[in-house]
Design an enzyme around this catalytic site. Structure first.
Site, PDB file in Angstrom:
ATOM      1  N   GLY A  51      52.679  24.237  14.079  1.00 57.66           N
ATOM      2  CA  GLY A  51      53.178  24.468  15.428  1.00 57.66           C
ATOM      3  C   GLY A  51      52.077  24.724  16.434  1.00 57.66           C
ATOM      4  O   GLY A  51      52.249  24.476  17.628  1.00 57.66           O
ATOM      5  N   ALA A  54      53.619  28.542  12.548  1.00 61.53           N
ATOM      6  CA  ALA A  54      54.827  29.348  12.377  1.00 61.53           C
ATOM      7  C   ALA A  54      54.511  30.713  11.774  1.00 61.53           C
ATOM      8  O   ALA A  54      53.578  30.864  10.987  1.00 61.53           O
ATOM      9  CB  ALA A  54      55.822  28.613  11.482  1.00 61.53           C
ATOM     10  N   GLU A  56      51.082  21.387  17.494  1.00 65.17           N
ATOM     11  CA  GLU A  56      52.183  20.842  18.293  1.00 65.17           C
ATOM     12  C   GLU A  56      52.145  21.407  19.713  1.00 65.17           C
ATOM     13  O   GLU A  56      52.439  20.695  20.674  1.00 65.17           O
ATOM     14  CB  GLU A  56      53.517  21.152  17.620  1.00 65.17           C
ATOM     15  N   GLU A  58      52.714  20.493   7.678  1.00 66.58           N
ATOM     16  CA  GLU A  58      54.065  20.861   7.238  1.00 66.58           C
ATOM     17  C   GLU A  58      54.446  20.263   5.885  1.00 66.58           C
ATOM     18  O   GLU A  58      55.186  20.881   5.105  1.00 66.58           O
ATOM     19  CB  GLU A  58      55.084  20.446   8.307  1.00 66.58           C
TER      20      GLU A  58
END
Length: 343
Positions: free
Chosen positions: A171, A126, A174, A194
């Site tokens: 992310g 992020a 991900e 996270e």
């Protein structure tokens, strides 16, 4: 190699485009695809829109490259947000979404490789500077958009490969998990971190990681926020291949390209149907999964891929349509799913 702007270069350049530069709807391979009918009008329009955005002065943070020659059919999604280490900011996500959307209806794309041009980084996760400026509702909406993007990548009809040559955190991992296959440098670092920031994986990681490496290991990695290297990721089953990094820093990309070349000669409709059968089958009970397999199998029976493949087996020869000569129809969901074999 051809970029989406028709420039022959080693990769995208994240500078602003000149406002006075002309825009061409079709060029190079794009023109062939339009006249040949192997890409939809909507896909071409989306390409045109990306060009217009670039001409308007937007920095290029994600680009598309189509390989040619013997690699025709391999498409690269190139991440090049240099200063922010490919952080998932608004512009980056917007450009990625547009490219992935165009690929979803691109029958000429046989294998898609996601790679980075930022040294030592796949995707750092992020963009915390942007997130810090968001109120709670804006943050929730943005993460929902990220989750949607990862789903877009996961449901692409052709095989996708992530080339992890460096850091893939939060992310970024991900994004790699949304791909079908992953190749990593042994020195790469990855993790869903996270929980170290007071969050949990919100772009699909809490669901895709357990489905990839098993619930117990996934819980350990997510609960602890641990970072692992490429070799450990291979041992866990998180990546398919791990290789020693080279001087150029692109060993995982080269391995991903090698894997893509193994997939490329195979019958494209069969490969796509195999992906659909597996992706849908793992989400249901065995009886339902068998029904899905039967449906996907039925769709390859009338194809010329299957006819040529069987003839080649009987005649003890390679399929004439191998080495990227298969040409698919624009829409995979046509009832007969047939295509022309130029071999």
């Amino acid at each position: 190699m051809r970029t989406r702007h028709g420039i022959h270069s080693p990769g995208c350049r994240p500078q602003r485009r000149s406002p006075g530069r002309s825009v061409h709807l079709s060029h190079g391979r794009g023109a062939q695809l339009v006249t040949g009918g192997s890409r939809s009008v909507a896909a071409v329009a989306r390409t045109h829109n990306r060009q217009l955005h670039a001409e308007a002065g937007e920095a290029v943070e994600v680009d598309l490259k189509r390989l040619d020659g013997g690699d025709d059919g391999i498409v690269e999604v190139v991440m090049c947000r240099q200063k922010a280490r490919n952080a998932l900011g608004h512009l980056f996500v917007s450009q990625m979404r547009e490219l992935v959307s165009s690929l979803s209806s691109d029958a000429a794309a046989r294998v898609v490789v996601f790679r980075s041009l930022v040294p030592g980084v796949f995707c750092a996760g992020a963009d915390l500077k942007e997130r810090a400026l968001m109120i709670n509702s804006e943050s929730d909406l943005f993460v929902h958009g990220l989750r949607s993007l990862m789903t877009q990548i996961a449901v692409l009809p052709m095989p996708t490969i992530a080339a992890i040559d460096g850091v893939a955190l939060g992310g970024g991992l991900e994004l790699a998990l949304a791909c079908d296959l992953r190749c990593a440098a042994s020195s790469a670092h990855m993790g869903l971190i996270e929980t170290t920031r007071g969050l949990l994986p919100g772009a699909g990681g809490s669901q895709r990681l357990p489905r990839t490496i098993g619930v117990t290991l996934a819980k350990e990695l997510i609960f602890t926020g641990r970072r692992i290297d490429g070799q450990t990721a291979l041992e866990m089953g998180l990546v398919n291949r791990a290789v020693e990094q080279n001087e150029a820093g692109d060993a995982a990309y080269r391995e991903a390209l090698s894997l893509a070349r193994e997939i490329l000669p195979q019958a494209p409709i069969a490969v796509r149907m195999a992906k659909e059968a597996m992706n849908r089958g793992v989400e249901v009970d065995m009886t339902s999964a068998m029904a899905i397999e039967r449906m996907c199998y039925a769709r390859v029976i009338p194809t010329r891929d299957r006819q040529e493949g069987m003839a080649a087996f009987i005649e003890k020869r390679p399929p004439k349509g191998s080495q990227s000569f298969w040409v698919m129809t624009p829409k995979l969901d046509q009832k007969d799913s047939t295509h022309v074999n130029l071999g």
